[in-house]
Write an enzyme that holds these catalytic residues in place. Structure first.
Site, PDB file in Angstrom:
ATOM      1  N   ALA A  71      79.538  32.534  -5.916  1.00 10.07           N
ATOM      2  CA  ALA A  71      79.547  32.132  -4.496  1.00 10.07           C
ATOM      3  C   ALA A  71      80.740  31.897  -3.889  1.00 10.07           C
ATOM      4  O   ALA A  71      81.255  30.678  -3.600  1.00 10.07           O
ATOM      5  CB  ALA A  71      78.688  30.860  -4.500  1.00 10.07           C
ATOM      6  N   VAL A  74      85.548  32.710   1.230  1.00 12.83           N
ATOM      7  CA  VAL A  74      86.505  33.537   1.561  1.00 12.83           C
ATOM      8  C   VAL A  74      87.324  33.260   2.861  1.00 12.83           C
ATOM      9  O   VAL A  74      86.829  32.422   3.564  1.00 12.83           O
ATOM     10  CB  VAL A  74      85.872  34.913   1.692  1.00 12.83           C
ATOM     11  CG1 VAL A  74      86.779  36.047   2.005  1.00 12.83           C
ATOM     12  CG2 VAL A  74      84.796  35.016   0.755  1.00 12.83           C
ATOM     13  N   ASP A 183      93.141  19.757  -6.055  1.00  6.52           N
ATOM     14  CA  ASP A 183      93.598  20.695  -6.613  1.00  6.52           C
ATOM     15  C   ASP A 183      94.828  21.094  -5.965  1.00  6.52           C
ATOM     16  O   ASP A 183      95.163  22.503  -5.605  1.00  6.52           O
ATOM     17  CB  ASP A 183      92.338  21.841  -6.689  1.00  6.52           C
ATOM     18  CG  ASP A 183      92.533  22.807  -7.768  1.00  6.52           C
ATOM     19  OD1 ASP A 183      93.159  22.543  -8.742  1.00  6.52           O
ATOM     20  OD2 ASP A 183      91.645  23.804  -7.780  1.00  6.52           O
TER      21      ASP A 183
END
Length: 487
Positions: A71, A74, A183
């Site tokens: 999943a 994008v 992150d």
């Protein structure tokens, strides 16, 4: 052979306590100060149709990054109706099931405006669609320039500029109440049109409402996150320490391995051999000291973003040199080498454009989407084809008013989709001094055929007709690049 340090004081057995950082004036890449970006539009909520049009229907050709396996979220490049280039992050449909938390997060991040950030311009929350819209950065990521360089390795001065700019971005976000960054790594650092480093705004939001804050290898994850599953401001500092190691080594070294090398004073293994002759003992020592503080196992012993900025300012070199020069990029003020067609567009030679469109005919329509059915054999379909033929005949004989009317009849029926028809009508509008209509048709031709250079060239001419020379140069450059690839 790596850069050697003749002296290296122990710097990871305990950390200095953070005190109040002194007020400093930052001069980085000819900028007097880091100021909030004031020339950007306010945060805006887009419709899915606007973003679909901007990305040519989320065309595969416009994908600039892709994350995840089953999943993926994008990221696409795109262009708004006002010609502003954007990056659009489209989340997996299950990432944010409830609209309100997504909107609240996006609106909060969208209030930030700073030269060190890739700023969030807006979002879309339409049905089950969740998208973020940010500034478009055309010159790749830090990972690309640091780990996978082609022409030359990144210079030490540029590496330290990256470190300072990202520290400044984190300091700004912290001052605005957005201290958490999810992150942080080399792929989150992007380079703008001038090759100045920017921190992606996408990391200021998680990839999903209940998702993890860290998706990278566990070896690079802050130890407290492994214990608690929560990201804290100190966790961000830890990730910044891994980024400093990347900049020093030119590789993505696990922190535990790097700290072993530091304790063993084995800095030849830690430093990038490409930096030999550029990196002094003192600068290398200071950077390692700072990285070690960031990587302390006890979160409270890590420096805050303001202390990071203060520590990195003395390590800056060649601050007056523009970033693109440090990166070895030729000055973009030189003229773009153009093909004869590109030159014709630059001088707005509409006659030459007419000859080209006549010559190529409809061969570039191959692969364009069509909806042909039994209707193809009906009278309505025949009338549609006849209107196209009439438009082509009028176009050939330079009867542009008749051509516009005939092509409009063909387009309005909507049975067949033709980028060439839009391109021809665009030129007819230009011939009739209707630049706005010409630009709309040229953009529609690009939506249908995202990599068709003719569509970009027509946009350039329409923009020149509107007096928008800077935007026209961008379209001209894109068209020239696509034409070169095709030929």
């Amino acid at each position: 052979m790596g850069c050697s340090f003749s002296k290296f004081p122990a710097c990871c057995n305990g950390a200095e306590q953070d005190g109040p950082a002194p007020e400093v004036q930052v001069d980085c890449a000819n900028e007097e100060n880091v100021v909030e970006a004031i020339d950007l539009p306010r945060f805006h909520e887009f419709t899915i149709d606007q973003l679909r049009r901007a990305t040519s229907g989320f065309a595969v050709e416009n994908i600039v990054s892709e994350h995840g396996e089953k999943a993926p979220n994008v990221v696409y490049k795109g262009k708004l109706d006002n010609q502003m280039r954007i990056a659009v992050k489209r989340f997996n449909r299950n990432a944010w099931p409830d609209a309100l938390p997504f909107l609240e997060e996006a609106r909060a991040v969208g209030q930030l405006r700073n030269q060190r950030l890739v700023n969030l311009l807006g979002c879309c929350c339409d049905g089950d669609e969740r998208l973020l819209v940010a500034e478009y950065m055309p010159n790749e990521t830090l990972a690309k320039h640091l780990f996978h360089w082609e022409n030359q390795p990144m210079k030490w001065a540029m590496r330290m500029r990256v470190a300072l700019c990202i520290a400044q971005a984190l300091e700004y976000c912290t001052s605005k109440g957005r201290a958490l960054y999810h992150d942080l790594h080399a792929y989150r650092v992007l380079f703008d049109a001038d090759y100045n480093p920017r921190l992606s705004c996408f990391g200021l939001m998680k990839n999903s409402r209940d998702g993890k804050s860290y998706s990278t290898n566990l070896a690079f994850t802050p130890p407290e996150y492994l214990r608690t599953g929560r990201v804290t401001p100190e966790s961000v500092t830890y990730s910044f320490g891994t980024l400093l190691l990347d900049l020093l080594s030119g590789k993505h070294i696990p922190p535990s391995h790097a700290l072993d090398l530091i304790r063993d004073k084995n800095l030849q293994m830690l430093s990038d051999s490409c930096l030999e002759g550029e990196l002094s003992n003192d600068d290398g020592t200071e950077l390692v000291r700072l990285a070690s503080r960031c990587l302390q196992s006890e979160p409270r012993e890590r420096p805050n973003p303001r202390s990071l900025v203060t520590a990195l300012i003395p390590l800056q070199k060649d601050s007056e040199v523009p970033s693109h020069v440090l990166m070895g990029i030729p000055d973009d003020t030189t003229a773009i080498p153009l093909s004869p067609l590109g030159e014709a567009c630059l001088r707005m030679d509409l006659t030459a454009l007419h000859e080209v469109l006549e010559k190529i005919g409809y061969k570039d329509d191959e692969g364009a989407a069509t909806e042909l059915s039994f209707q193809m054999w009906t009278n309505q379909m025949q009338e549609t084809l006849n209107s196209k033929k009439k438009g082509d005949a009028a176009f050939r004989h330079k009867d542009f008013t008749t051509a516009i009317d005939s092509y409009t009849l063909f387009i309005d029926v909507g049975t067949m989709v033709s980028p060439t028809v839009y391109a021809r009508r665009s030129l007819c509008y230009l011939m009739s001094n209707m630049a706005d209509e010409a630009l709309n048709d040229a953009m529609q031709a690009q939506v249908i055929s995202p990599v068709w250079y003719i569509a970009f060239y027509l946009q350039a001419v329409a923009l020149l007709a509107q007096g928008k020379e800077n935007e026209a140069q961008v379209a001209l450059k894109e068209g020239s690049s696509l034409e070169t690839k095709k030929t």
